[in-house]
Structures are given as structure tokens and as C-alpha cells.
Write a protein that holds these residues in place. Structure first.
Motif, short mmCIF file in Angstrom:
data_model
loop_
_atom_site.label_atom_id
_atom_site.label_comp_id
_atom_site.label_asym_id
_atom_site.label_seq_id
_atom_site.Cartn_x
_atom_site.Cartn_y
_atom_site.Cartn_z
N GLU A 271 -19.87 -8.38 0.70
CA GLU A 271 -20.89 -8.62 1.69
C GLU A 271 -22.38 -8.67 0.91
OE1 GLU A 271 -18.62 -6.19 1.90
OE2 GLU A 271 -17.96 -5.88 3.96
N THR A 272 -22.73 -8.16 0.07
CA THR A 272 -23.78 -8.47 -0.85
C THR A 272 -23.87 -9.97 -1.34
OG1 THR A 272 -24.32 -6.10 -1.14
CG2 THR A 272 -25.32 -7.44 -2.58
N HIS A 273 -22.67 -10.05 -1.92
CA HIS A 273 -22.86 -11.55 -2.63
C HIS A 273 -22.92 -12.67 -1.45
CE1 HIS A 273 -21.63 -11.20 -6.89
NE2 HIS A 273 -21.29 -10.01 -6.60
N THR A 274 -22.15 -12.55 -0.26
CA THR A 274 -22.27 -13.24 0.68
C THR A 274 -23.64 -13.45 1.16
OG1 THR A 274 -20.35 -12.69 1.43
CG2 THR A 274 -21.48 -13.76 2.90
N ALA A 275 -24.59 -12.34 1.46
CA ALA A 275 -25.89 -12.36 1.80
C ALA A 275 -26.84 -13.08 0.98
CB ALA A 275 -26.33 -10.93 2.45
N LEU A 321 -25.48 -11.99 7.55
CA LEU A 321 -26.14 -12.56 6.26
C LEU A 321 -27.34 -11.70 6.07
CD1 LEU A 321 -25.57 -16.16 6.59
CD2 LEU A 321 -24.50 -14.76 5.16
N ALA A 322 -27.70 -10.71 7.02
CA ALA A 322 -28.76 -9.69 6.83
C ALA A 322 -28.41 -8.44 6.29
CB ALA A 322 -29.26 -9.54 8.10
N LEU A 323 -29.07 -8.25 4.96
CA LEU A 323 -28.60 -6.77 4.29
C LEU A 323 -28.98 -5.70 5.38
CD1 LEU A 323 -28.59 -7.44 0.67
CD2 LEU A 323 -26.63 -7.33 1.98
N LYS A 324 -30.05 -5.78 6.03
CA LYS A 324 -30.65 -4.87 6.88
C LYS A 324 -29.32 -4.14 7.72
CE LYS A 324 -32.73 -7.38 10.52
NZ LYS A 324 -33.75 -7.85 11.16
N PHE A 328 -29.48 -1.44 3.90
CA PHE A 328 -30.87 -1.80 3.06
C PHE A 328 -32.08 -1.88 3.78
CE2 PHE A 328 -33.18 -5.23 0.67
CZ PHE A 328 -33.65 -4.22 -0.33
N ARG A 329 -33.00 -0.94 3.27
CA ARG A 329 -34.24 -0.62 4.11
C ARG A 329 -35.31 -1.48 3.66
NH1 ARG A 329 -35.56 5.28 3.32
NH2 ARG A 329 -35.33 4.33 1.12
N ARG A 361 -36.76 -10.16 0.53
CA ARG A 361 -36.99 -9.67 1.98
C ARG A 361 -36.14 -10.91 2.91
NH1 ARG A 361 -39.09 -11.73 6.13
NH2 ARG A 361 -39.89 -13.90 5.15
N ARG A 362 -36.24 -12.07 2.56
CA ARG A 362 -35.16 -12.90 3.38
C ARG A 362 -33.77 -12.50 3.61
NH1 ARG A 362 -38.48 -17.70 4.53
NH2 ARG A 362 -36.35 -18.70 5.27
N ILE A 363 -33.23 -12.19 2.39
CA ILE A 363 -32.02 -11.47 2.40
C ILE A 363 -31.79 -10.25 3.18
CG2 ILE A 363 -30.21 -10.44 0.78
CD1 ILE A 363 -31.28 -12.21 -1.45
N TRP A 364 -33.04 -9.30 3.29
CA TRP A 364 -33.08 -8.35 4.01
C TRP A 364 -32.86 -8.75 5.48
CZ3 TRP A 364 -37.26 -7.33 7.30
CH2 TRP A 364 -36.99 -6.22 8.09
N ALA A 365 -33.74 -9.58 5.75
CA ALA A 365 -33.81 -10.02 7.31
C ALA A 365 -32.66 -10.95 7.65
CB ALA A 365 -35.16 -10.80 7.52
#
Ligand code: NAD
Length: 370
Positions: A271-275, A321-324, A328-329, A361-365
Motif C-alpha cells: 500500500e505504501t509503495h502504491t501511494a 492513495l492516501a496514506l492517512k 499515517f498522521r 504531505r501530498r502522499i498523506w492527503a
């Protein structure tokens, strides 16, 4: 063409459907008389298939261990080696000293189970046969990541490379749909990053492009119908090539960011690689116009633009695609940027603090990469 040198480090590979049946033969080729089988608790069904298969052969199943888990904790490896010794199959000292051993470690599963197989093999000297059931690619690399006391360390050693890999497309039929997609993008990331690696050779470059084509055509088909036989074959073939890329050139910004995010904030691997992939590629894109042009040709529906091709592929897959969404905080964005900057490594575009913070930040969002 530029002059190049390259030495491949690869295991023996058997690829196809129903190749699992070749296991007794392949074990015997390594001089194996006793097998020690590994899986996660979730894949004991497939492990028992192997057990039954070997029961009708000259290879004796000396023991099984079904507690493989994420991040290869050293405590689990030690428990598995204790079980191996208790099974009486092991002459650990002799094997580690280079005296041929008749015990073979057989791992069936994704990167976690293969990681355990590597950890046992490097400690005991026993040969390791991998039967990968995901697309993660660990089976083709001499790399082992392990955790102890909450810290993950990674090492590379040619002796970590498995001796034989049996790819059996039939075993990927049971992949859950979300994991099939994220594991496929995890593989794709190895090929994308190989294309701009410092030590890429023309041969690895050609494999990487073939892998991108194979995965970007098969994964959307599998998202519609997970039982599409041809797409299953193409996806595993692509994953094999991606594993070869991962095992034979150095990775850079994408894998490092995933290592920071996954390792420091305990986020799921595929999931992390994908985001991260669209954002890491977008970050380096201005410095690698030649690679972006090759990727644009390889991604279907790219209209001449690699980012359009990659984003279009992701839209067709059942992925978030959002790590949140994975815990992820927002308040950890700065910490992640600091960790990423604290370990310098080569990247086609050097890491700039504010730009990397914005990427994270964009990956988080889950905002689209351009
Ligand atoms: P995984 O091995 O953790 O598997 C996740 C879950 O899916 C497990 O429960 C597993 O049993 C199950 N599973 C796997 N294949 C299945 C199938 N066909 N059907 C049903 N269930 C199945 O996940 P992964 O993404 O394969 O591997 C991730 C791990 O591998 C990470 O720890 C990563 O660091 C490591 N890895 C290492 C390397 C390397 O070169 N050292 C390369 C890639 C990944």
C-alpha cells in the motif's frame, strides 16, 4: 550505445502453471533429502499442498513452521531455527561451515515468508527454495531486512540469494484483489526505479520496460476479473522481471521514501509503495526526460505522458492513495521529511527539504501527482 558491464546474480528459476509439481525434482537437484517448510498462519493450506506433494517423493518433510510474519523479527527466526534443530533435520554447524547439507528450506508465500527463509538460510547455510505467491520480488534479491528491538536493519550478501525459485501462476489465484493490485504496483516500482538507477545497464533497462508493459496491461484486467488466466501469467512474469531489476541495480528515492514511511510509521508494504510511486516519479521527472519518454511509450493510454499513463493505471485498480487512510498522521509529515533527509543517498534529483515535505504531505492527503 554506452559501454556497460554487468554481472547478474540470479537464482535458478522454474516458471509456469503447475510448476509446484517440480518441487521434489528441484529439491533433489540441490541434494536435498530433508525439507523444512515455511509459511504464514494464513497460508497453511498451500503449505500442506507441498507436504502432500513431498510425501510421495524421496524428500522427507522434517518439519514445518507456520509463524512467518511481517518485518522478519529476529525472535521469530530464532524460534524457527529452534524448531528446525528439534526436527533433527539440521546439521547447522556443518552447513554453515560449507559442508554440503541435505536439508533444504522451502518458503511458500509473499515477501514476509521469503524473508524468514532467507534469514534461516544465511544463519544455517542450508539451501533455500522459494515459492513466491505475491509479486513483491524478494525471491530475486540478495537483500534481507530484519527487525530487532523495534529497529529494522537491512543487509545485502550474495549468500542470502535463494538457490531456486519456483513461480507457479496457479498459486497467485488466491491473492485477495486489493493485495494483488498493491503487490503489483510494489513490483512495478522496482522496474520504474531501475530505469533511472545509477548502475542501470541496457539489459536491466530492457527487462524493466518489458516488466512495465506486462504489469500495466495485466493488472487492470485482473482488477476486473481476478481469474483471467492470461493476465495472471503476465502479471507474475512481470513481477519476476521486476524482482530481477530489484536484485541487480541500486534503488533510490522511491524505495528510500517507502523504507522511511513503512519502517518508521509501521505502514503496510504494498500500500505504501502504491501511494508513493506517482509522487516519487513526479519528483525526479524533470531530471530524467529520457526515462519518462520510455515510460510514456510503455504505459497504455499515456498519450505520450508517463504521469498520465501511471495515474490512469492506478485509477483502474482497487487501491487507496492516501496514506492517512492507513494511519499515517499529519503531525508526522515533518518527522518523515527529517528522517528522509537524514540519510543521504543518490537520487537523480537531490532531496530538497521543502519539496520533499510537500511530496510527503501530498502522499498523506492522497492528492494526485502531476
Ligand atoms: P506478505 O508476505 O507480508 O503477505 C501479506 C499477506 O498475504 C500474508 O498473510 C500472506 O500469507 C498473504 N498472501 C501472500 N500471497 C498470498 C496468496 N497468493 N494468496 C493468499 N494470501 C496470500 O506481503 P508481501 O507484500 O508479499 O511482502 C512484503 C514483505 O516483503 C515486506 O516485509 C518487505 O519488506 C519484504 N520484501 C523484501 C524484499 C527484499 O528484497 N528483501 C523485496 C520485496 C519485499
Amino acid at each position: 550505445m554506452q559501454a556497460a558491464w554487468h554481472q547478474f546474480n540470479v537464482p535458478r528459476v522454474v516458471f509456469g502453471r503447475g510448476t509446484l509439481k517440480k518441487l521434489p525434482e528441484e529439491t533433489a537437484l540441490l541434494g536435498g533429502k530433508n525439507a523444512f517448510l515455511l509459511s504464514t498462519p494464513q497460508q497453511t493450506g498451500q503449505l500442506h499442498l507441498i507436504r502432500e506433494l513431498l510425501a510421495g517423493s524421496d524428500v522427507h518433510v522434517a518439519g514445518i513452521f507456520t509463524e512467518a510474519t511481517m518485518h522478519t523479527p529476529v525472535g521469530i527466526t530464532e524460534k524457527a531455527i529452534a524448531a528446525l534443530n528439534a526436527a533433527g533435520a539440521s546439521s547447522v554447524g556443518a552447513a554453515a561451515a560449507g559442508i554440503p547439507s541435505s536439508t533444504v528450506i522451502i518458503s511458500i508465500g509473499g515477501g514476509s515468508t521469503i524473508g524468514l527463509g532467507k534469514a534461516i538460510s544465511i544463519r544455517t547455510g542450508h539451501a533455500h527454495i522459494c515459492i513466491p505467491t505475491s509479486y513483491a520480488g524478494s525471491e530475486m534479491t540478495p537483500i534481507l531486512g530484519e527487525t530487532a528491538d523495534g529497529r529494522k536493519t537491512t543487509r545485502s550478501d550474495p549468500r542470502i540469494l535463494p538457490r531456486t525459485v519456483l513461480y507457479d501462476v496457479d498459486l497467485t489465484g488466491s491473492l485477495p484483489q486489493t493485495m494483488r493490485a498493491t503487490s503489483g504496483i510494489n513490483a512495478l516500482a522496482h522496474a520504474v526505479e531501475a530505469l533511472y538507477a545509477q548502475n542501470v545497464s541496457p539489459v536491466v533497462g530492457a527487462m524493466a520496460i518489458e516488466a512495465v508493459k506486462s504489469l500495466s496491461e495485466s493488472l487492470p484486467k485482473l482488477a476486473v476479473d481476478g481469474n483471467d488466466q492470461k493476465a495472471q501469467e503476465d502479471a507474475l512474469y512481470g513481477a519476476w522481471l521486476c524482482g530481477m531489476c530489484l536484485g541487480n541495480v541500486s534503488m533510490s528515492i522511491h524505495h528510500k521514501l517507502c523504507h522511511v514511511l513503512g519502517g518508521s510509521f509501521n505502514l503496510p508494504h504494498g500500500e505504501t509503495h502504491t501511494a508513493v510511486l506517482p509522487h516519487s516519479l513526479s519528483y525526479v521527472a524533470p531530471k530524467i526526460p529520457g526515462v519518462m519518454a520510455k515510460l510514456a511509450d510503455a504505459f497504455p493510454g499515456s498519450n505520450g505522458d508517463a504521469m498520465t499513463g501511471l495515474n490512469g493505471l492506478l485509477e483502474k485498480l482497487p487501491v487507496k492513495l492516501a496514506l492517512k487512510d492507513y494511519g499515517f498522521r499529519e503531525e508526522d509529515i515533518d518527522k518523515a521529511a527529517d528522517i528522509a533527509l537524514s540519510q543521504p543517498y543518490w537520487s537523480p534529483r537531490p532531496l530538497e527539504r521543502e519539496a520533499i515535505r510537500e511530496v510527503i504531505r501530498r502522499i498523506w492527503a492522497g492528492e494526485p501527482a502531476r
